[in-house]
Write a protein that holds these residues in place. Sequence first.
Motif, PDB file in Angstrom:
ATOM      1  N   MET A  88      57.613 -55.821  33.712  1.00  8.79           N
ATOM      2  CA  MET A  88      56.679 -54.589  33.983  1.00  8.79           C
ATOM      3  C   MET A  88      56.742 -53.744  32.922  1.00  8.79           C
ATOM      4  N   ALA A  89      55.719 -53.501  32.429  1.00  9.68           N
ATOM      5  CA  ALA A  89      55.471 -52.455  31.175  1.00  9.68           C
ATOM      6  C   ALA A  89      55.645 -51.056  31.509  1.00  9.68           C
ATOM      7  N   LYS A  90      56.448 -50.409  30.859  1.00 11.34           N
ATOM      8  CA  LYS A  90      56.462 -48.948  30.762  1.00 11.34           C
ATOM      9  C   LYS A  90      55.681 -48.079  29.847  1.00 11.34           C
ATOM     10  N   ARG A  91      55.146 -46.983  30.244  1.00 10.11           N
ATOM     11  CA  ARG A  91      54.480 -46.425  29.328  1.00 10.11           C
ATOM     12  C   ARG A  91      54.764 -44.774  29.332  1.00 10.11           C
ATOM     13  N   VAL A  92      54.679 -44.295  28.256  1.00  9.04           N
ATOM     14  CA  VAL A  92      54.819 -42.863  28.149  1.00  9.04           C
ATOM     15  C   VAL A  92      53.354 -42.164  27.800  1.00  9.04           C
ATOM     16  N   LEU A  93      53.053 -41.253  28.630  1.00  9.54           N
ATOM     17  CA  LEU A  93      51.692 -40.761  28.592  1.00  9.54           C
ATOM     18  C   LEU A  93      51.458 -39.943  27.294  1.00  9.54           C
ATOM     19  N   LYS A  94      50.845 -40.313  26.107  1.00 12.91           N
ATOM     20  CA  LYS A  94      50.790 -39.664  24.917  1.00 12.91           C
ATOM     21  C   LYS A  94      49.337 -39.047  24.642  1.00 12.91           C
ATOM     22  N   ASP A  95      48.341 -40.009  25.149  1.00 16.12           N
ATOM     23  CA  ASP A  95      47.134 -39.806  24.642  1.00 16.12           C
ATOM     24  C   ASP A  95      46.147 -40.072  25.702  1.00 16.12           C
ATOM     25  N   CYS A  96      46.178 -39.396  26.772  1.00 17.44           N
ATOM     26  CA  CYS A  96      45.260 -39.776  27.938  1.00 17.44           C
ATOM     27  C   CYS A  96      43.800 -39.323  27.485  1.00 17.44           C
ATOM     28  N   TYR A  97      42.803 -39.998  28.047  1.00 18.53           N
ATOM     29  CA  TYR A  97      41.446 -39.751  27.748  1.00 18.53           C
ATOM     30  C   TYR A  97      40.983 -38.999  29.233  1.00 18.53           C
ATOM     31  N   VAL A  98      40.300 -37.712  28.975  1.00 16.76           N
ATOM     32  CA  VAL A  98      39.816 -37.078  29.918  1.00 16.76           C
ATOM     33  C   VAL A  98      38.274 -36.634  29.644  1.00 16.76           C
ATOM     34  N   SER A  99      37.430 -36.847  30.499  1.00 16.25           N
ATOM     35  CA  SER A  99      36.240 -36.672  30.184  1.00 16.25           C
ATOM     36  C   SER A  99      35.476 -35.784  31.505  1.00 16.25           C
ATOM     37  N   ILE A 100      34.878 -34.639  31.155  1.00 18.07           N
ATOM     38  CA  ILE A 100      34.169 -34.029  32.435  1.00 18.07           C
ATOM     39  C   ILE A 100      32.969 -33.540  32.172  1.00 18.07           C
ATOM     40  N   ASP A 101      31.925 -33.999  32.913  1.00 21.45           N
ATOM     41  CA  ASP A 101      30.519 -34.117  32.681  1.00 21.45           C
ATOM     42  C   ASP A 101      30.133 -34.515  31.039  1.00 21.45           C
ATOM     43  N   SER A 102      30.596 -35.589  30.662  1.00 24.32           N
ATOM     44  CA  SER A 102      30.540 -36.195  29.528  1.00 24.32           C
ATOM     45  C   SER A 102      31.093 -35.392  28.292  1.00 24.32           C
ATOM     46  N   ASN A 103      31.855 -34.357  28.614  1.00 29.95           N
ATOM     47  CA  ASN A 103      32.418 -33.667  27.461  1.00 29.95           C
ATOM     48  C   ASN A 103      34.131 -33.897  27.558  1.00 29.95           C
ATOM     49  N   LEU A 104      34.553 -34.520  26.282  1.00 34.11           N
ATOM     50  CA  LEU A 104      35.761 -34.780  26.221  1.00 34.11           C
ATOM     51  C   LEU A 104      36.665 -33.428  25.984  1.00 34.11           C
ATOM     52  N   ILE A 105      37.581 -33.540  26.971  1.00 36.32           N
ATOM     53  CA  ILE A 105      38.322 -32.350  27.142  1.00 36.32           C
ATOM     54  C   ILE A 105      39.836 -32.513  26.924  1.00 36.32           C
ATOM     55  N   HIS A 106      40.286 -33.890  26.513  1.00 39.19           N
ATOM     56  CA  HIS A 106      41.825 -34.099  26.493  1.00 39.19           C
ATOM     57  C   HIS A 106      42.451 -33.665  25.228  1.00 39.19           C
ATOM     58  N   GLY A 107      41.628 -32.795  24.209  1.00 41.99           N
ATOM     59  CA  GLY A 107      42.207 -32.342  23.428  1.00 41.99           C
ATOM     60  C   GLY A 107      42.809 -30.626  23.842  1.00 41.99           C
TER      61      GLY A 107
END
Length: 136
Positions: free
Chosen positions: A1-20
Amino acid sequence: MAKRVLKDCYVSIDSNLIHGYCSKLALKIEVDEQEVTTFGSLGWKEVLGGIQSGGLDLDLKQDAAAAALDAIMFPLIGTVVPFEVRISQASVGTSNPKFTGNVLIKEWTPISGGVGDVAEVSVSFPTSGAVTRATS
């Protein structure tokens, strides 16, 4: 089973990238529990899944500059808009599926915090319609 650390999630709302601006992300999917217990259940409760629903919870670092977070989110209050989230900003694939759907922007907090606090906002947007998972 692969484990992950969340470091760079992608988040877009209404085509606006807001993960920053985003420091925490939770996409919840749930189903209503419908009880179908009868005398034939022999004293055990029986349930079936009913209507599905979901929610997108985000913790965001506030930015009120022109074309920044507040300028993106404030006009969306009360509207249903598309979203997309991923575990990573990398290309969509079997180890980085994308989840898409629509959310109701039902709340926004332009200013929150105390003296010396980081300007942050926590929001919870309910999904509207189906949430899909895709690997391509």
